[in-house]
Design a protein around this motif. Structure first.
Motif, short mmCIF file in Angstrom:
data_model
loop_
_atom_site.label_atom_id
_atom_site.label_comp_id
_atom_site.label_asym_id
_atom_site.label_seq_id
_atom_site.Cartn_x
_atom_site.Cartn_y
_atom_site.Cartn_z
N THR A 72 0.92 -1.22 -0.48
CA THR A 72 0.00 -0.17 -0.31
C THR A 72 0.92 1.58 -0.30
O THR A 72 2.06 1.24 0.59
N ILE A 73 0.21 2.46 -0.22
CA ILE A 73 1.38 3.42 -0.75
C ILE A 73 0.21 4.89 -0.90
O ILE A 73 -0.53 5.12 -0.82
N GLY A 74 1.05 5.39 0.01
CA GLY A 74 -0.09 6.92 0.25
C GLY A 74 0.30 8.20 -0.26
O GLY A 74 0.67 8.17 -1.10
N ILE A 75 -1.00 8.50 -0.38
CA ILE A 75 -0.52 9.40 -0.91
C ILE A 75 -1.53 11.33 -0.52
O ILE A 75 -2.60 10.79 -0.61
N ILE A 76 -0.58 12.05 -0.06
CA ILE A 76 -1.28 13.77 0.54
C ILE A 76 -1.67 14.63 -0.84
O ILE A 76 -0.58 14.82 -1.32
N VAL A 77 -2.27 15.38 -0.68
CA VAL A 77 -2.86 16.00 -1.62
C VAL A 77 -3.29 17.33 -1.50
O VAL A 77 -4.08 17.10 -0.22
N PRO A 78 -2.86 18.72 -0.82
CA PRO A 78 -3.54 19.87 -0.47
C PRO A 78 -5.02 20.28 -0.30
O PRO A 78 -5.54 21.06 0.06
N GLU A 79 -5.12 19.35 -2.42
CA GLU A 79 -6.97 20.06 -1.88
C GLU A 79 -7.29 19.41 -3.49
O GLU A 79 -6.46 18.37 -3.82
N SER B 26 -5.89 17.58 2.22
CA SER B 26 -5.64 17.78 3.68
C SER B 26 -5.74 19.77 3.95
O SER B 26 -5.41 20.26 4.87
N ASP B 27 -6.53 19.89 2.85
CA ASP B 27 -7.61 21.23 2.83
C ASP B 27 -7.33 22.23 3.20
O ASP B 27 -7.02 22.82 3.58
N SER C 270 2.49 16.41 -1.74
CA SER C 270 2.96 17.58 -2.14
C SER C 270 1.56 19.12 -1.11
O SER C 270 0.90 18.32 -0.58
N ILE C 271 3.04 19.51 -0.59
CA ILE C 271 2.75 20.45 0.34
C ILE C 271 1.46 21.06 0.09
O ILE C 271 1.11 21.54 -1.02
N THR C 272 1.12 21.37 1.43
CA THR C 272 -0.24 22.50 1.88
C THR C 272 0.72 24.17 1.41
O THR C 272 1.70 24.13 2.12
N ASN D 64 5.12 18.69 -7.43
CA ASN D 64 4.74 19.58 -7.49
C ASN D 64 4.70 20.50 -6.72
O ASN D 64 5.33 21.92 -6.88
N ARG D 65 4.82 20.82 -5.34
CA ARG D 65 4.97 21.52 -4.19
C ARG D 65 5.35 20.95 -3.46
O ARG D 65 5.58 19.70 -3.34
N VAL D 66 7.34 20.35 -3.34
CA VAL D 66 8.46 20.17 -2.70
C VAL D 66 9.09 20.88 -1.36
O VAL D 66 8.64 21.99 -1.16
N CYS D 67 8.91 20.27 -0.30
CA CYS D 67 9.95 20.40 0.45
C CYS D 67 11.45 20.48 -0.21
O CYS D 67 12.28 19.19 -0.56
N ASP D 68 12.40 21.34 -0.05
CA ASP D 68 13.55 21.40 -0.46
C ASP D 68 14.77 20.79 0.88
O ASP D 68 16.15 20.26 0.70
N GLU D 69 14.24 21.11 2.35
CA GLU D 69 15.14 20.26 3.48
C GLU D 69 15.36 18.84 3.31
O GLU D 69 16.49 18.84 3.76
#
Length: 337
Positions: A65-72, A101-102, A126-128, A151-156
């Protein structure tokens, strides 16, 4: 009367095979002959056999199973990306758990807890617009669970990422407006907390420099992607003593709302003011006038992200590679410019 639940023993007896052979056949083990595996799968389907995924996961240490988290889900972008990701995941034998994540940091943090509770083998994220602290995502790295941003990424975080060339897409969009004779081009930018907003702003500035058009900071408005606020910002621009003759928006929902505000003011698009968006959202070609926009290969982004994640899952932790895939955009010229 309680229905008998079919077990591996039932299948083994029916086919005169050992339990271990049936078990290996059901899990796709290479040691099982193709005709034997086919016979097991056909009988399992006929008898409506249900695999015990919990037991399998305890043995293999994987849930597939893989998870997918999107902001909207307000635009068509993330649903299309998810479709692409699911296609790749399904072909590789993975199910998906999806959370949105709304656009709030707190919900994103809660979504990561859901993924951990479901013991996913890896996650796509993809972060909020609010996300500035990434401790909740770094937990996955510490636990040895692969993570891929898109799409929306974390450079850290030094992990795989899938993005488009936002700078180049923005540069070409603004260059197009200048080549159409526009000189006062406003930019409705996204929040500077998002790298895509920063890159699109930089592309906007670069196009102005390239074509010797003066940059006016009063024509740039960064906002929090709350569409209800677009009316305020567009009216502010139109009320300026020297209003813009074009508006480049950070995304299509912003551009579409911009067109509606302009038309309500009794102005014409593009005769009085041209509008260009970014993303090629589903409705961008349906509005009047049809929106000129920068198209992103959204489905391919989801596919590429899922493939990178599965590649990571199949590697040892020490062999993970922080690959960055940068996909090209395409300027779609329609009637709004």
């Amino acid at each position: 009367m309680k229905r008998h639940q079919v077990t591996i023993i039932d299948i083994a007896k029916e086919l005169n095979l050992s339990k271990s052979t049936v078990s290996r056949a059901l899990t796709g083990h290479k040691s099982v002959k193709p005709d034997t595996r086919q016979a097991v799968l056909e009988l399992a389907e006929k008898l409506d056999y249900q695999r015990n995924m919990l037991a399998i996961s305890l043995i293999t240490k994987k849930t597939n199973t893989i998870g997918i988290i999107v902001p909207e889900f307000h635009s068509s972008y993330f649903p299309k990306a998810i479709i692409g990701a699911q296609e790749v995941a399904s072909k590789a034998g993975y199910s998906t758990v999806i959370c949105q994540s709304d656009e709030t940091y707190e919900t994103e943090v809660a979504n990561t807890r859901v993924m951990l509770a479901n013991q996913v083998d890896g996650i796509l994220v993809s972060i909020t617009k609010e996300t500035k602290n990434f401790d909740h995502l770094k937990i996955f790295q510490r636990k040895g669970i692969p993570i891929v941003f898109f799409n929306r990424v974390c450079d850290e975080m030094d992990v795989p990422k899938v993005i488009v060339d936002d700078y180049d897409g923005s540069f070409r969009a603004v260059s197009h407006l200048i080549e159409r004779g526009r000189k006062r081009i406003a930019h409705l930018a996204g929040p500077y907390s998002l790298k895509i907003s920063e890159k699109r702003l930089n592309g906007y500035k670069a196009a102005l420099r390239k074509h010797n058009v003066a940059f006016d900071e009063d024509l740039v408005i960064s906002y929090d992607l709350n569409i209800d606020k677009v009316k305020i910002y567009v009216n502010h621009l139109l009320n300026m003593e020297n209003p813009p003759d074009a508006i480049f928006a950070v995304n299509d929902p912003t551009a579409i709302e911009t067109i509606q505000v302009i038309k309500k003011r009794g102005l014409r698009v593009p005769e009085d003011i041209a509008v260009v968006g970014f993303s090629n959202d589903f409705v961008s070609g349906l509005i009047d006038p049809a929106l000129t926009t920068v198209a992103q290969p959204v489905k391919e982004i989801g596919q590429a992200a899922a493939q990178l994640l599965i590649d990571q899952i199949n590697r040892e932790v020490g062999d993970w590679k922080a690959i960055i895939r940068v996909l090209k955009t395409e300027l779609i010229i329609r009637k709004s410019s």
